[in-house]
Design a protein around this motif. Structure first.
Motif, PDB file in Angstrom:
ATOM      1  N   GLU A  15       0.823  -1.205   0.000  1.00  0.00           N
ATOM      2  CA  GLU A  15       0.000   0.000   0.000  1.00  0.00           C
ATOM      3  C   GLU A  15       0.860   1.259   0.000  1.00  0.00           C
ATOM      4  OE1 GLU A  15      -0.574  -2.654   1.928  1.00  0.00           O
ATOM      5  OE2 GLU A  15      -2.470  -3.356   1.096  1.00  0.00           O
ATOM      6  N   ALA A  16       1.969   1.231   0.749  1.00  0.00           N
ATOM      7  CA  ALA A  16       2.889   2.374   0.753  1.00  0.00           C
ATOM      8  C   ALA A  16       3.481   2.573  -0.641  1.00  0.00           C
ATOM      9  CB  ALA A  16       3.993   2.170   1.788  1.00  0.00           C
ATOM     10  N   GLN A  17       3.819   1.476  -1.312  1.00  0.00           N
ATOM     11  CA  GLN A  17       4.329   1.565  -2.677  1.00  0.00           C
ATOM     12  C   GLN A  17       3.263   2.106  -3.629  1.00  0.00           C
ATOM     13  OE1 GLN A  17       5.477  -2.565  -2.912  1.00  0.00           O
ATOM     14  NE2 GLN A  17       7.652  -2.075  -2.600  1.00  0.00           N
ATOM     15  N   ALA A  18       2.030   1.703  -3.431  1.00  0.00           N
ATOM     16  CA  ALA A  18       0.938   2.225  -4.265  1.00  0.00           C
ATOM     17  C   ALA A  18       0.801   3.733  -4.065  1.00  0.00           C
ATOM     18  CB  ALA A  18      -0.374   1.512  -3.940  1.00  0.00           C
ATOM     19  N   ASP A  19       0.978   4.198  -2.826  1.00  0.00           N
ATOM     20  CA  ASP A  19       0.969   5.643  -2.562  1.00  0.00           C
ATOM     21  C   ASP A  19       2.063   6.338  -3.358  1.00  0.00           C
ATOM     22  OD1 ASP A  19      -1.092   5.389  -0.699  1.00  0.00           O
ATOM     23  OD2 ASP A  19       0.249   5.507   1.042  1.00  0.00           O
ATOM     24  N   VAL A  20       3.256   5.758  -3.344  1.00  0.00           N
ATOM     25  CA  VAL A  20       4.399   6.351  -4.060  1.00  0.00           C
ATOM     26  C   VAL A  20       4.094   6.420  -5.552  1.00  0.00           C
ATOM     27  CG1 VAL A  20       6.827   6.028  -4.686  1.00  0.00           C
ATOM     28  CG2 VAL A  20       6.096   5.665  -2.318  1.00  0.00           C
ATOM     29  N   ARG A  21       3.596   5.327  -6.104  1.00  0.00           N
ATOM     30  CA  ARG A  21       3.257   5.319  -7.531  1.00  0.00           C
ATOM     31  C   ARG A  21       2.194   6.360  -7.859  1.00  0.00           C
ATOM     32  NH1 ARG A  21       3.487  -0.271  -6.596  1.00  0.00           N
ATOM     33  NH2 ARG A  21       1.199  -0.402  -6.611  1.00  0.00           N
ATOM     34  N   GLU A  22       1.228   6.516  -6.957  1.00  0.00           N
ATOM     35  CA  GLU A  22       0.150   7.479  -7.204  1.00  0.00           C
ATOM     36  C   GLU A  22       0.668   8.918  -7.134  1.00  0.00           C
ATOM     37  OE1 GLU A  22      -3.934   9.018  -5.099  1.00  0.00           O
ATOM     38  OE2 GLU A  22      -3.272   6.973  -4.691  1.00  0.00           O
ATOM     39  N   VAL A  23       1.381   9.245  -6.072  1.00  0.00           N
ATOM     40  CA  VAL A  23       1.853  10.625  -5.882  1.00  0.00           C
ATOM     41  C   VAL A  23       2.838  11.024  -6.977  1.00  0.00           C
ATOM     42  CG1 VAL A  23       3.197  12.147  -4.354  1.00  0.00           C
ATOM     43  CG2 VAL A  23       1.414  10.684  -3.402  1.00  0.00           C
ATOM     44  N   TYR A  24       3.739  10.102  -7.333  1.00  0.00           N
ATOM     45  CA  TYR A  24       4.766  10.405  -8.338  1.00  0.00           C
ATOM     46  C   TYR A  24       4.381   9.925  -9.739  1.00  0.00           C
ATOM     47  CZ  TYR A  24       7.578  11.437  -4.229  1.00  0.00           C
ATOM     48  OH  TYR A  24       8.039  11.961  -3.048  1.00  0.00           O
ATOM     49  N   HIS A  25       3.123   9.580  -9.939  1.00  0.00           N
ATOM     50  CA  HIS A  25       2.595   9.223 -11.260  1.00  0.00           C
ATOM     51  C   HIS A  25       3.399   8.106 -11.925  1.00  0.00           C
ATOM     52  CE1 HIS A  25      -0.080  12.634 -10.870  1.00  0.00           C
ATOM     53  NE2 HIS A  25       0.957  13.298 -10.419  1.00  0.00           N
ATOM     54  N   GLY A  26       3.738   7.103 -11.130  1.00  0.00           N
ATOM     55  CA  GLY A  26       4.461   5.948 -11.657  1.00  0.00           C
ATOM     56  C   GLY A  26       5.953   6.164 -11.798  1.00  0.00           C
ATOM     57  N   GLY A  27       6.452   7.350 -11.482  1.00  0.00           N
ATOM     58  CA  GLY A  27       7.885   7.609 -11.504  1.00  0.00           C
ATOM     59  C   GLY A  27       8.465   7.989 -12.849  1.00  0.00           C
ATOM     60  N   TRP A  28       7.655   8.228 -13.842  1.00  0.00           N
ATOM     61  CA  TRP A  28       8.170   8.491 -15.192  1.00  0.00           C
ATOM     62  C   TRP A  28       8.750   9.891 -15.352  1.00  0.00           C
ATOM     63  CZ3 TRP A  28       6.204  12.427 -18.126  1.00  0.00           C
ATOM     64  CH2 TRP A  28       4.964  12.946 -17.748  1.00  0.00           C
ATOM     65  N   LEU A  29       8.306  10.834 -14.557  1.00  0.00           N
ATOM     66  CA  LEU A  29       8.733  12.216 -14.754  1.00  0.00           C
ATOM     67  C   LEU A  29      10.204  12.445 -14.376  1.00  0.00           C
ATOM     68  CD1 LEU A  29       7.760  14.936 -15.727  1.00  0.00           C
ATOM     69  CD2 LEU A  29       6.930  15.410 -13.417  1.00  0.00           C
ATOM     70  N   GLY A  30      10.660  11.822 -13.292  1.00  0.00           N
ATOM     71  CA  GLY A  30      12.055  11.994 -12.859  1.00  0.00           C
ATOM     72  C   GLY A  30      13.066  11.588 -13.928  1.00  0.00           C
ATOM     73  N   PRO A  31      12.939  10.379 -14.495  1.00  0.00           N
ATOM     74  CA  PRO A  31      13.873  10.003 -15.553  1.00  0.00           C
ATOM     75  C   PRO A  31      13.804  10.910 -16.786  1.00  0.00           C
ATOM     76  CG  PRO A  31      12.830   8.052 -14.662  1.00  0.00           C
ATOM     77  CD  PRO A  31      12.129   9.234 -14.060  1.00  0.00           C
ATOM     78  N   LEU A  32      12.624  11.436 -17.093  1.00  0.00           N
ATOM     79  CA  LEU A  32      12.512  12.346 -18.231  1.00  0.00           C
ATOM     80  C   LEU A  32      13.271  13.647 -17.956  1.00  0.00           C
ATOM     81  CD1 LEU A  32      11.328  12.823 -21.039  1.00  0.00           C
ATOM     82  CD2 LEU A  32       9.311  13.808 -19.910  1.00  0.00           C
ATOM     83  N   VAL A  33      13.105  14.200 -16.768  1.00  0.00           N
ATOM     84  CA  VAL A  33      13.856  15.407 -16.388  1.00  0.00           C
ATOM     85  C   VAL A  33      15.348  15.094 -16.374  1.00  0.00           C
ATOM     86  CG1 VAL A  33      14.251  17.098 -14.541  1.00  0.00           C
ATOM     87  CG2 VAL A  33      11.916  16.365 -15.083  1.00  0.00           C
ATOM     88  N   ALA A  34      15.713  13.928 -15.850  1.00  0.00           N
ATOM     89  CA  ALA A  34      17.119  13.528 -15.806  1.00  0.00           C
ATOM     90  C   ALA A  34      17.700  13.410 -17.217  1.00  0.00           C
ATOM     91  CB  ALA A  34      17.269  12.210 -15.055  1.00  0.00           C
ATOM     92  N   ALA A  35      16.926  12.904 -18.159  1.00  0.00           N
ATOM     93  CA  ALA A  35      17.401  12.785 -19.547  1.00  0.00           C
ATOM     94  C   ALA A  35      17.774  14.149 -20.108  1.00  0.00           C
ATOM     95  CB  ALA A  35      16.343  12.120 -20.420  1.00  0.00           C
ATOM     96  N   VAL A  36      16.963  15.160 -19.812  1.00  0.00           N
ATOM     97  CA  VAL A  36      17.263  16.525 -20.279  1.00  0.00           C
ATOM     98  C   VAL A  36      18.569  17.016 -19.654  1.00  0.00           C
ATOM     99  CG1 VAL A  36      16.460  18.926 -20.255  1.00  0.00           C
ATOM    100  CG2 VAL A  36      14.847  17.069 -20.738  1.00  0.00           C
TER     101      VAL A  36
END
Length: 189
Positions: A15-36
């Motif tokens: 459930e804590a992991q589900a919270d993380v996925r929900e708040v961070y939208h599955g984590g896709w945004l961080g790697p995209l920003v990192a790619a830039v």
């Protein structure tokens, strides 16, 4: 007991992991920003030298969390996990470990020419291993392993000094797309 981002209570790691996925939208945004950031570091290093390019990677890397949180705020109602969430400390530990690793890489790169970007790939890739538990998402482990192995291949290969930056930018975009697709599939279910 975990307080979900919706204010309800949940039990357990899943459930804590589900919270993380929900708040961070599955984590896709961080790697995209990192790619830039990696792309900017490679381009800067090509134009002005490795010293400035490595500074761009380090300083740009420091900006990845706040830029990602701003993106989270635009995509949803929260930018970050609530205070007291059991996964919050793990996320911060991972970030601090990566900063320490990149500082060590920066110091070592002065001794081993051409090693900065490949070794940074190894440190950043290894940092994603923690995200496997944080998000409960194996894509982070797969992406991290690929990044570490690619960094080692670039390190031992006869390549240009900036190839690692471009390879890593591409790998991060692929990771971001995979995480976005996974997040959309979960959200649709």
């Amino acid at each position: 007991m975990v307080v979900s981002s919706h204010g309800g209570q949940r039990n357990g790691v899943a459930e804590a992991q589900a919270d993380v996925r929900e708040v961070y939208h599955g984590g896709w945004l961080g790697p995209l920003v990192a790619a830039v950031v990696w792309l900017a570091a490679g381009l800067t290093a090509d134009r002005t030298g490795m010293g400035v390019g490595s500074a761009v990677l380090f300083l740009g890397g420091v900006l990845i969390p706040p830029v990602s949180m701003a993106g989270n705020r635009l995509l949803g109602d929260r930018a970050d996990l609530p205070a007291g969430h059991p996964m919050r400390g793990l996320a911060m530990q991972s970030a601090f470990g990566m900063v320490a690793g990149l500082l060590a890489v920066w110091l070592l790169a002065g001794v081993v020419p051409g090693a900065f970007f490949p070794l940074a790939m190894v440190v950043v890739g290894a940092h994603y291993f923690t995200f496997t538990h944080l998000y409960g998402e194996v894509a982070f482990l797969v992406g991290g392993v690929v990044q570490v192995l690619a960094g080692l291949v670039v390190l031992v290969g006869d390549t240009g000094e900036t190839l690692g930056a471009y390879v890593m930018a591409g790998l991060l975009v692929l990771m971001s797309v995979a995480l976005l697709l996974r997040h959309r599939a979960r959200s649709a279910a």
